[in-house]
Scaffold this motif. Structure first.
Motif, PDB file in Angstrom:
ATOM      1  N   GLN A  25       8.688 -34.847  26.225  1.00  0.00           N
ATOM      2  CA  GLN A  25       8.514 -35.595  24.981  1.00  0.00           C
ATOM      3  C   GLN A  25       8.504 -37.084  25.323  1.00  0.00           C
ATOM      4  O   GLN A  25       9.391 -37.837  24.935  1.00  0.00           O
ATOM      5  N   ARG A  27       6.971 -41.013  25.667  1.00  0.00           N
ATOM      6  CA  ARG A  27       6.170 -42.059  25.058  1.00  0.00           C
ATOM      7  C   ARG A  27       5.958 -43.166  26.092  1.00  0.00           C
ATOM      8  O   ARG A  27       6.818 -43.401  26.949  1.00  0.00           O
ATOM      9  N   LEU A  38       4.975 -48.354  20.823  1.00  0.00           N
ATOM     10  CA  LEU A  38       5.046 -47.008  21.380  1.00  0.00           C
ATOM     11  C   LEU A  38       3.668 -46.369  21.323  1.00  0.00           C
ATOM     12  O   LEU A  38       2.973 -46.435  20.301  1.00  0.00           O
ATOM     13  N   MET A  39       3.283 -45.718  22.446  1.00  0.00           N
ATOM     14  CA  MET A  39       1.969 -45.103  22.564  1.00  0.00           C
ATOM     15  C   MET A  39       2.122 -43.642  22.984  1.00  0.00           C
ATOM     16  O   MET A  39       3.095 -43.269  23.647  1.00  0.00           O
ATOM     17  N   ASP A  40       1.139 -42.829  22.639  1.00  0.00           N
ATOM     18  CA  ASP A  40       1.112 -41.438  23.082  1.00  0.00           C
ATOM     19  C   ASP A  40       0.847 -41.404  24.586  1.00  0.00           C
ATOM     20  O   ASP A  40      -0.093 -42.033  25.084  1.00  0.00           O
ATOM     21  N   THR A  43      -2.769 -39.699  25.408  1.00  0.00           N
ATOM     22  CA  THR A  43      -4.045 -40.289  24.984  1.00  0.00           C
ATOM     23  C   THR A  43      -4.040 -41.812  24.899  1.00  0.00           C
ATOM     24  O   THR A  43      -5.110 -42.416  24.850  1.00  0.00           O
ATOM     25  N   VAL A  45      -2.921 -43.418  22.261  1.00  0.00           N
ATOM     26  CA  VAL A  45      -2.967 -43.797  20.845  1.00  0.00           C
ATOM     27  C   VAL A  45      -1.653 -44.469  20.454  1.00  0.00           C
ATOM     28  O   VAL A  45      -0.574 -44.020  20.842  1.00  0.00           O
ATOM     29  N   ILE A  46      -1.732 -45.573  19.705  1.00  0.00           N
ATOM     30  CA  ILE A  46      -0.535 -46.285  19.253  1.00  0.00           C
ATOM     31  C   ILE A  46       0.160 -45.465  18.168  1.00  0.00           C
ATOM     32  O   ILE A  46      -0.436 -45.126  17.142  1.00  0.00           O
ATOM     33  N   LEU A  47       1.431 -45.139  18.401  1.00  0.00           N
ATOM     34  CA  LEU A  47       2.221 -44.346  17.454  1.00  0.00           C
ATOM     35  C   LEU A  47       3.125 -45.208  16.592  1.00  0.00           C
ATOM     36  O   LEU A  47       3.398 -44.868  15.440  1.00  0.00           O
ATOM     37  N   ASP A  48       3.628 -46.296  17.165  1.00  0.00           N
ATOM     38  CA  ASP A  48       4.511 -47.199  16.425  1.00  0.00           C
ATOM     39  C   ASP A  48       4.239 -48.622  16.910  1.00  0.00           C
ATOM     40  O   ASP A  48       4.599 -48.981  18.033  1.00  0.00           O
ATOM     41  N   ASP A 283      12.595 -38.325  22.030  1.00  0.00           N
ATOM     42  CA  ASP A 283      12.554 -37.266  21.027  1.00  0.00           C
ATOM     43  C   ASP A 283      13.700 -36.272  21.098  1.00  0.00           C
ATOM     44  O   ASP A 283      13.744 -35.321  20.321  1.00  0.00           O
TER      45      ASP A 283
END
Length: 447
Positions: A25, A27, A38-40, A43, A45-48, A283
């Motif tokens: 889990q 980031r 925070l990014m995935d 991928t 992708v920006i998560l936060d 997580d």
């Protein structure tokens, strides 16, 4: 004697094919002042976009981010401090004093945090690595070698060494866990101004090169000899990190970008000035039960990890406890067991890792009627040459690494011979000698 170059290249490529990424889990975090984003990890992708608001703590060029146990540490290059946060991004405290012009930091030997320092204000030691325990206590420092200056980033290779990048002497060097200099991986002058570095996969170091002359960009260096494996020309890089999908994140004053290594095309993710990447596990995985079994097991020569008996059977094996805890550098099941070694089994369920279970193995190395009392080999450890002698002719030898990959096969037909390991990286190797009386495998150490 046969040259090892082609075989070594084959071995490195084989290692790349055999490894995989153990997904947790995870980031990827990056400092994009005034926030930590925070990014995935798969991928990019920006998560936060505002996980931590750095402005609240009077930032001074926040540079690098690292998870230290259940805390997040962030260095401030101009602020000369390290801010500590919990895993929810709540500020805890600051480490100050004895630091000046600090950049990267790394977790070393699963027990210390090494911080790169380049100034002398605040009682700081100048070009040096300052060491801390996980509670933030200063454990002292060691100065960098006279040939190197302005350390920038530090990473642990998980096998007894740390690597340090430099922005002025422009090299990447090796240190043991006591801070002793072991030599350079990338020599000075190959590139200019190396910032963040990361072990992309076994044998490959990913590096962000800030300046031109010869050229700035994303670099892949061979961990074995420092040669350039790949290069992509990009502008004034600061941070670099590998995504789970195979793409490469890089950062600069122009923002965060995602590079497709197959096409060489970079895509913008966010346009604000950015610094180093870090990897966080936020997580709260529920760890599955640790594997069970006998902690000491015996095998005949040629046995592999697949022969070790543990419950459950579908575990993932690692060569070091550091790798097992981090889920990095897993070993293939066809890895040949080495007498006296300890291997670590981890139960991985839904991306969550159990505690490692250690198994020490005893391997019966001699086969046939090989006469141990008449067999000699020296020196061991060695800087290169190892001499062998036996009372009967040796017909052939095989040299392999701890993954069981063959690096050299050679016909001998003599009772005295030598092999030269000077072209190999410092590590432990297995030499198998075959005579008319049988065969024997020994461990040799190149240092």
């Amino acid at each position: 004697m046969k040259k090892l170059t082609t075989l070594l290249h084959f071995a490195v490529l084989t290692m790349l094919v055999c490894t995989f990424s153990v997904q947790s889990q995870e980031r990827i975090a990056i400092i994009q002042s005034p926030n930590v984003i925070l990014m995935d990890a798969e991928t990019g992708v920006i998560l936060d976009p505002s996980f931590i608001d750095l402005d609240l703590q009077d930032p001074g060029t926040p540079k690098a981010i690292l998870q230290v146990g259940n805390e997040i540490w962030i260095t401030h290059q101009i602020g000369d401090k390290i801010d500590r946060y919990d895993l929810d991004g709540v500020f805890l405290s600051s480490i100050q004093g004895g630091l000046d012009n600090i950049r990267g930091l790394g977790l070393v030997n699963s027990s210390e945090v090494w911080v790169t320092n380049a100034g002398t204000n605040n009682g700081a030691p100048g070009d040096a690595i300052v060491r801390f325990d996980f509670d933030g206590n200063n454990l002292g420092f060691f100065p960098v070698s006279p040939e190197s200056d302005s350390p920038f980033d530090v990473i642990d290779n998980g096998n007894g060494e740390a690597y340090i990048s430099y922005s002025s002497s422009n090299n990447i060097e090796r240190r043991d866990y006591d801070g002793n200099f072991l030599g350079n991986i990338v020599e000075p002058g190959v590139v200019n101004f190396i910032q963040q570095i990361e072990i992309e996969e076994p044998g490959v170091i990913l590096a962000a090169v800030f300046s031109g002359s010869p050229q700035n960009g994303v670099y892949r260096f061979s961990e074995t000899d420092g040669s350039i494996i790949d290069f992509w020309s990009e502008g004034n890089l600061r941070g670099v990190a590998k995504l789970g999908n195979g793409e490469i994140l890089w950062s600069s004053g122009a923002g965060i970008f995602r590079l497709d290594p197959d096409t060489g095309v970079s895509t913008s993710i966010s346009g604000n000035s950015s610094q180093f990447f870090g990897r966080l596990n936020l997580d709260g995985c529920t760890a599955p039960p640790a594997p069970t079994g006998d902690t000491e097991q015996a095998f005949n020569e040629g046995a592999t990890l697949a022969d070790i008996v543990v419950d459950p059977t579908d575990v993932t094996w690692f060569a070091t406890e550091t790798d097992a805890l981090a889920g990095t550098n897993p070993l293939p099941l066809n890895t040949v067991l080495i007498d006296g070694e300890t291997y670590y089994a981890v139960n991985i369920v839904a991306g969550c890792l159990s505690d490692p279970f250690a198994v020490s193995v005893t391997v019966t190395l001699g086969v046939g009627n090989f006469d141990d009392s008449s067999f000699e080999y020296y020196p061991n450890p060695t800087n290169g040459i190892i001499n062998f002698a036996y009372h009967k002719n040796i017909s052939e030898i095989t040299l392999s690494n701890l993954l069981g990959q063959t690096l050299l096969e050679q016909k001998i037909d003599s009772n005295q011979f030598m092999i030269d390991l000077s072209g190999l990286p410092n590590a432990t190797y297995i030499v198998k000698v075959v005579s008319e009386e049988g065969s024997k495998s020994i461990r040799v150490i190149k240092k």
